[in-house]
Enzyme design. Sequence first.
Site, mmCIF file in Angstrom:
data_model
loop_
_atom_site.group_PDB
_atom_site.id
_atom_site.type_symbol
_atom_site.label_atom_id
_atom_site.label_comp_id
_atom_site.label_asym_id
_atom_site.label_seq_id
_atom_site.Cartn_x
_atom_site.Cartn_y
_atom_site.Cartn_z
ATOM 1 N N HIS A 26 30.848 46.964 28.275
ATOM 2 C CA HIS A 26 29.883 46.063 28.907
ATOM 3 C C HIS A 26 28.505 46.732 28.927
ATOM 4 C CE1 HIS A 26 33.836 44.863 30.364
ATOM 5 N NE2 HIS A 26 33.343 43.677 30.657
ATOM 6 N N HIS A 261 27.089 40.677 28.092
ATOM 7 C CA HIS A 261 27.812 41.088 29.298
ATOM 8 C C HIS A 261 29.006 41.963 28.968
ATOM 9 C CE1 HIS A 261 30.751 40.783 32.573
ATOM 10 N NE2 HIS A 261 29.733 40.576 33.380
ATOM 11 N N GLU A 412 42.873 41.368 56.418
ATOM 12 C CA GLU A 412 43.870 42.302 55.890
ATOM 13 C C GLU A 412 43.408 42.979 54.601
ATOM 14 O OE1 GLU A 412 45.996 39.166 58.292
ATOM 15 O OE2 GLU A 412 44.555 39.123 56.629
ATOM 16 N N HIS A 474 56.273 33.608 57.678
ATOM 17 C CA HIS A 474 56.027 34.939 58.221
ATOM 18 C C HIS A 474 57.183 35.909 57.963
ATOM 19 C CE1 HIS A 474 52.661 33.039 60.078
ATOM 20 N NE2 HIS A 474 52.382 34.048 60.890
#
Length: 662
Positions: A26, A261, A412, A474
């Site tokens: 890149h 890019h 998280e 959960h």
Amino acid sequence: MSSRRELANAVRALSMDAVQKANSGHPGAPMGMADIAEVLWNSHMKYNPTNAKWADRDRFVLSNGHGSMLLYSLLHLTGFDLSIDDIKNFRQLHSKTAGHPEYGYADGIETTTGPLGQGITNAVGMAIAERTLAAQFNKPGHEIVDHNTFVFMGDGCLMEGLSHESCAIAGTLGLGKLIAFWDDNDISIDGHITDWMEKDVGGRFASYGWHVIRDVDGHDADAINAAIGAAKAESAKPSLICCKTTIGFGSPNLAGTHDCHGAPLGQDEIVATRESLGWTHEPFVIPPEIYAGWDHKEAGAAVESEWQARFDAYKAAYPDEAAEFERRMAGELPANFVEEMDKYIAKTQEEMPNIASRKASQNAIEAMGPVVPELFGGSADLTGSNLTNWSGSVKVNAENAKGNYISWGVREFGMAHMVNGMTLHGGFRAYSGTFFMFMEFMRNALRMSALMKINPIYVYTHDSIGLGEDGPTHQPVEQISTMRAIPNFETWRACDAIESAVSWKEAMLRDSGPTALVFSRQGLKPMERTPEQVKNIEKGGYVLKDCDGTPDLILIATGSEVALAMDAAAAMAERKVRVVSMPSTDRFDAQEQAYRDSVLIPGVKRVAIEAGVDLGWHKYVGLDGAVVCMDSFGESAPAGKLFEQFGFTVDNVVATANKVMG
């Protein structure tokens, strides 16, 4: 004397030539950010190329890691141990200059970057570590911790939701020594970003509480210099410097387009770019005057020497604190850690508390806290459930940096990467906490810590269908097996308070990779053990209950299912049954073959029991063995009903065992 633009053009030349030689990479971002990098590295950043790990250096993170040739060029030009041959070897096997910056491959690479948004989040963790360490160790007239964290990041980093998690808490905490440069070039792989990028990035960061410096010309050295000066002068807020740049700057036909890019410019375009930039030197040739303009070895040694003199004065005035600082920055645990933990483990085995392993984990933290002052914890808004705090926990927030615990909020993924950043910075043994199910949000951070061979600790509670009524959203089922699949990652699932304590000790001692500690919501029956059995816990798997002679069957279990295996063995009193507790398959697999064979005797039939999917267990039980595991998601009901529903009963284990034994 070379001009700033000429110095920056050296970065552009090395970047486009290395990408061209590799036929991969890149070039656009390095060419676009070269002017910013030149001003930062030559006029503002504090570092010593001859001592890359100097404790009070500024940290630099290239969050847009695909532009790795920018960092490699800077390291080479300023005098780090990165040769021109290393630059030529870009993206080749066993090269220091990998496709993305890889921590540990070369001096000066502070973290592995590539997954976008992760670098800026690591940097927030580094800035938290700097602020906290300064509060813990600095004394009036003795500021031995006083450095900045600088970050380069692109549009992709800001599109990733991860950057929101970390940058929001950075503003909330007021991390004034964190300075980020946004490479605002209006380009990503798909083209111009107008259709998919928010219109006011500066407003977004202002809402976080950042100091925002807008509309900086990323190719004007004076404007960049002024912006960095303004950012460094703001001590109460992190700073975002919005740099308007042209991707592939200097390329006559590709600059400002997505075509530069992620692909080489091509030989013809490189010739044209050399002419456009006025760079007349052959590929990989840097003239002496350019090297001289970049060389930072003398200046770096001087600034470190000045700091060392200040540290020596600190050491004379505060010898105990200085010794503690040196120990912590070296990553060494206190000399009495093992002795104190062994005492605690023996005491726990003697007392045999009948508690949930999450509570046993908290008890272990309570035992370690006074011994390990670098212990730094936190939870993603679940402290009362994860039990990750202890009586000595002191919250770190905007008003107080001198603490050892953060409530990360419901973040998280960000929490895990910020803890990784704290670990990379040094000075802390950091751990995080959440429900086990939510490790899915964190998976990339787990993988990156394993890849970097760093040692954060991930605490997970509510480990199975045993959490009960919250239901299948959960209840972890496949999580522990997929986590065990991560290379260089250790997972522990303890069956009682004693194994919980040992797992914490082993996680703390591990210095070459991360550890996950998986704990239950429900109470777990304590197991009786001899001192030898207690010692063998650290081997990951051991004989918990044996029989006379060669067994007819070996039951292997982890966590809450160990008690079930013990009850099933008792129900088969007429057969010779051995029970093996295997809290860490990863650790067990690392033992010598002779030990593994002594535990899992070759030729003896086996049944594995775990309240998760069976992935990974067949290598232990073989084609003639069996598993008692989950093969579906859970349900919403009390834990006892769920274990019965899904076959985690003595009757089912005995029936399975009898079928295996024939």
